[in-house]
Scaffold this active site. Structure first.
Site, PDB file in Angstrom:
ATOM      1  N   ASP A 191      18.697  -2.077 -22.100  1.00  0.00           N
ATOM      2  CA  ASP A 191      18.795  -3.446 -21.596  1.00  0.00           C
ATOM      3  C   ASP A 191      17.447  -3.787 -20.950  1.00  0.00           C
ATOM      4  OD1 ASP A 191      19.478  -5.744 -20.171  1.00  0.00           O
ATOM      5  OD2 ASP A 191      21.384  -4.995 -19.468  1.00  0.00           O
ATOM      6  N   ARG A 241      35.484   2.053 -22.502  1.00  0.00           N
ATOM      7  CA  ARG A 241      34.686   3.083 -23.189  1.00  0.00           C
ATOM      8  C   ARG A 241      35.390   3.642 -24.418  1.00  0.00           C
ATOM      9  NH1 ARG A 241      30.303   4.365 -19.868  1.00  0.00           N
ATOM     10  NH2 ARG A 241      30.726   4.480 -17.634  1.00  0.00           N
ATOM     11  N   PHE A 254      26.610  -9.240 -22.452  1.00  0.00           N
ATOM     12  CA  PHE A 254      27.267  -8.020 -22.020  1.00  0.00           C
ATOM     13  C   PHE A 254      28.309  -7.562 -23.051  1.00  0.00           C
ATOM     14  CE2 PHE A 254      30.220  -5.452 -19.510  1.00  0.00           C
ATOM     15  CZ  PHE A 254      29.321  -4.571 -18.933  1.00  0.00           C
ATOM     16  N   GLU A 311      20.392   7.136 -26.254  1.00  0.00           N
ATOM     17  CA  GLU A 311      20.982   6.131 -25.367  1.00  0.00           C
ATOM     18  C   GLU A 311      22.027   5.321 -26.120  1.00  0.00           C
ATOM     19  OE1 GLU A 311      21.442   5.043 -22.546  1.00  0.00           O
ATOM     20  OE2 GLU A 311      19.699   4.987 -21.250  1.00  0.00           O
ATOM     21  N   ASP A 312      22.991   4.835 -25.368  1.00  0.00           N
ATOM     22  CA  ASP A 312      23.951   3.890 -25.946  1.00  0.00           C
ATOM     23  C   ASP A 312      23.282   2.531 -26.122  1.00  0.00           C
ATOM     24  OD1 ASP A 312      23.670   3.610 -23.195  1.00  0.00           O
ATOM     25  OD2 ASP A 312      25.810   3.492 -22.770  1.00  0.00           O
TER      26      ASP A 312
HETATM   27  P1  IMP Z   1      18.800  -0.567 -18.381  1.00  0.00           P
HETATM   28  O1  IMP Z   1      18.322   0.437 -17.376  1.00  0.00           O
HETATM   29  O2  IMP Z   1      18.829  -1.968 -17.818  1.00  0.00           O
HETATM   30  O3  IMP Z   1      18.062  -0.512 -19.703  1.00  0.00           O
HETATM   31  O4  IMP Z   1      20.320  -0.277 -18.673  1.00  0.00           O
HETATM   32  C1  IMP Z   1      20.685   0.921 -19.176  1.00  0.00           C
HETATM   33  C2  IMP Z   1      22.136   1.261 -18.989  1.00  0.00           C
HETATM   34  O5  IMP Z   1      22.947   0.179 -18.489  1.00  0.00           O
HETATM   35  C3  IMP Z   1      22.719   1.582 -20.344  1.00  0.00           C
HETATM   36  O6  IMP Z   1      22.489   2.912 -20.702  1.00  0.00           O
HETATM   37  C4  IMP Z   1      24.183   1.266 -20.144  1.00  0.00           C
HETATM   38  O7  IMP Z   1      24.856   2.382 -19.610  1.00  0.00           O
HETATM   39  C5  IMP Z   1      24.176   0.111 -19.184  1.00  0.00           C
HETATM   40  N1  IMP Z   1      24.271  -1.181 -19.908  1.00  0.00           N
HETATM   41  C6  IMP Z   1      23.256  -2.001 -20.304  1.00  0.00           C
HETATM   42  N2  IMP Z   1      23.709  -3.086 -20.963  1.00  0.00           N
HETATM   43  C7  IMP Z   1      25.070  -2.947 -21.012  1.00  0.00           C
HETATM   44  C8  IMP Z   1      26.121  -3.748 -21.602  1.00  0.00           C
HETATM   45  O8  IMP Z   1      25.938  -4.805 -22.229  1.00  0.00           O
HETATM   46  N3  IMP Z   1      27.385  -3.251 -21.437  1.00  0.00           N
HETATM   47  C9  IMP Z   1      27.670  -2.094 -20.776  1.00  0.00           C
HETATM   48  N4  IMP Z   1      26.715  -1.325 -20.227  1.00  0.00           N
HETATM   49  C10 IMP Z   1      25.432  -1.739 -20.342  1.00  0.00           C
HETATM   50 MG    MG Z   2      23.671   4.426 -20.553  1.00  0.00          MG
END
Ligand code: IMP
Ligand code: MG
Length: 176
Positions: free
Chosen positions: A104, A166, A153, A100-101
């Site tokens: 969150d 990106r 963010f 994963e990148d």
């Molecule tokens: P989660 O499901 O809330 O854990 O979010 C996962 C996905 O949301 C990540 O794989 C990202 O693609 C995107 N994401 C979460 N935080 C950020 C951020 O700070 N900037 C940009 N994309 C984010």
């Molecule tokens: Mg992602």
């Protein structure tokens, strides 16, 4: 400072710090799965840069595949995660390492965990370049973490704000 759509972002994490964090994760995974051929599963779109750098450093036999999930709209995570592109490979008995990148809320990860439950994999591990510990409240263990960041963010190195940012080789944070 840079501008993407209506928002301004300031430099936060350098390309060198990112390199260092990815190298650290690669070393750990290589150590843990030295005698196996793991399948790295990159989560699109955001993880493409991490996966690319990760693979170039990984010196043991390995495979790569991608899955596409979507949950983010604008600058906040949404509850519903959709699978847009699935994996068509048989992963029975394989060591799967999700790349994963950023993690969150962890909603995407839980969804992935559910998806892979149905496949009889040998190991299911999670690696992420970035983790927001203040936002992540799930029980699912994240096995490899590159850099822990505050609940803000960010964009760059694969991460976007509504499609933009990106391509930035380093990471920027939303200016407050
Ligand atoms: P989660 O499901 O809330 O854990 O979010 C996962 C996905 O949301 C990540 O794989 C990202 O693609 C995107 N994401 C979460 N935080 C950020 C951020 O700070 N900037 C940009 N994309 C984010
Ligand atoms: Mg992602």
């Amino acid at each position: 400072m840079i501008q993407l759509h209506d928002k301004q972002f300031v430099p936060f994490i350098s390309a060198q710090e990112i390199d260092f964090a990815i190298a650290k994760i690669v070393a750990q995974v290589q150590d843990d799965f030295f005698d196996e051929t793991p399948v790295f599963v990159g989560v699109l779109n955001g993880a493409f840069m991490v996966v690319s750098d990760f693979m170039k450093l990984y010196k043991r036999p390995c495979e790569v595949s991608f899955i596409k999930m979507a949950s983010y709209e604008g600058t906040s995570s949404s509850e519903t995660v959709k699978e847009l592109i699935g994996i068509n490979q048989d992963l029975t008995g394989r060591t799967v390492i999700i790349i994963e990148d950023i993690v969150d809320t962890g909603n995407t990860l839980l969804e992935l965990k559910e998806l892979f439950k149905k496949q009889n994999v040998k190991h299911f591990k999670i690696a992420t370049l970035f983790l927001k510990p203040e936002a992540y409240k799930k029980d699912l263990k994240i096995d490899y973490v590159g850099i822990r960041i505050p609940n803000k963010f960010i964009v760059g190195f694969g991460l976007d704000y509504d499609g933009l940012g990106r391509n930035l080789p380093e990471v920027y944070q939303l200016k407050d």
